[in-house]
Design a protein around this motif. Structure first.
Motif, PDB file in Angstrom:
ATOM      1  N   ILE A 123      -2.288  -2.866   7.053  1.00 14.71           N
ATOM      2  CA  ILE A 123      -1.067  -2.436   6.395  1.00 14.71           C
ATOM      3  C   ILE A 123      -1.066  -2.985   4.975  1.00 14.71           C
ATOM      4  N   ASP A 124      -0.773  -2.134   4.009  1.00 12.85           N
ATOM      5  CA  ASP A 124      -0.619  -2.646   2.650  1.00 12.85           C
ATOM      6  C   ASP A 124       0.836  -2.532   2.219  1.00 12.85           C
ATOM      7  N   VAL A 162       4.267  -0.876   4.090  1.00  6.99           N
ATOM      8  CA  VAL A 162       5.470  -1.605   4.467  1.00  6.99           C
ATOM      9  C   VAL A 162       6.702  -0.828   4.025  1.00  6.99           C
ATOM     10  N   HIS A 178       2.145  -7.779   7.946  1.00  5.30           N
ATOM     11  CA  HIS A 178       1.202  -7.525   6.862  1.00  5.30           C
ATOM     12  C   HIS A 178       0.425  -8.783   6.484  1.00  5.30           C
ATOM     13  N   CYS A 203      -2.049  -9.743   9.106  1.00  5.32           N
ATOM     14  CA  CYS A 203      -3.157  -8.783   8.995  1.00  5.32           C
ATOM     15  C   CYS A 203      -4.162  -9.238   7.942  1.00  5.32           C
TER      16      CYS A 203
END
Lengths: 116, 116
Positions: free
Chosen positions: A9-10, A14, B34, B37
């Motif tokens: 996820i970047d 988000v 995030h 991750c």
DNA sequence: CAGTATCCCTGTGGATACTG
DNA sequence: CAGTATCCACAGGGATACTG
């Protein structure tokens, strides 16, 4: 096996996810969608089908759903006080996602309850 | 064609969906996911990777994610102050759903922006 | 009927200080 | 380092009254 569970996820993701949640988030969005699913089209009908909702909240949420193109607000020219709310075609695409979300929620509840 | 767009949802579905949203809802859950991750495992590392988050909010949200079995909290016996947060295998299943939600969010934004 | 307008209350999250 | 504890501010939602 689980030494690296990746869910990439970047920052933009988000944001996008928060947007998605926002569209159906809050206390009343889903009950309203549910009500319209059940065939209710008019303000008062929707209002009365949802326990404890106020006109204010219904009004605000209908506007947001309309702004997000999930429903349309049609004024019947014949009877000026007859206004109908209906799903858009676009809402269908969201419908698929909603189904996934519902399924996950149900499975998740079982997982949490069983191991508690 | 669109005279009957159906998105069947019943009361239980509404609950399930609200649960799903709750798991990753709020302001910080996604940024935290995030961060993990991206390889952050320790409290302070996660904290510093997320602008403006407070220890309080990080603590509360980590607990909720743990309660929902998406992450684990491991205390390293060797160094008692070394605690690591990691994704669970179970989180993977949610990962797929999250991906769908992200994709929808991005598509949705385009739809809303273009027609505005 | 289909909403607005107003006022008020509660809960979520922020700021800061403290601790094992 | 990895948190708690305490206090506070503010926004989202509730209650009620009013309106084209």
């Amino acid at each position: 096996m689980q030494d690296h569970v990746k869910i990439h996820i970047d920052e933009a993701d988000v944001k996008a996810l928060q947007d998605t949640i926002y569209v159906i988030g809050g206390k009343w969005k889903l009950p309203i969608i549910h009500s319209i699913c059940n065939g209710n089209k008019r303000f008062t009908d929707i209002e009365q089908s949802i326990p404890f909702i106020t006109k204010r909240m219904l009004s605000l949420n209908l506007k947001e759903l309309e702004a997000n193109k999930l429903i349309t607000r049609k004024v019947d020219v014949d009877a000026s006080t007859n206004i109908e709310y209906e799903f858009t075609e676009y809402a269908k695409e969201y419908g698929t996602l909603i189904t996934y979300m519902i399924e996950w929620g149900k499975k998740h509840k079982r997982v949490i309850v069983e191991n508690s």
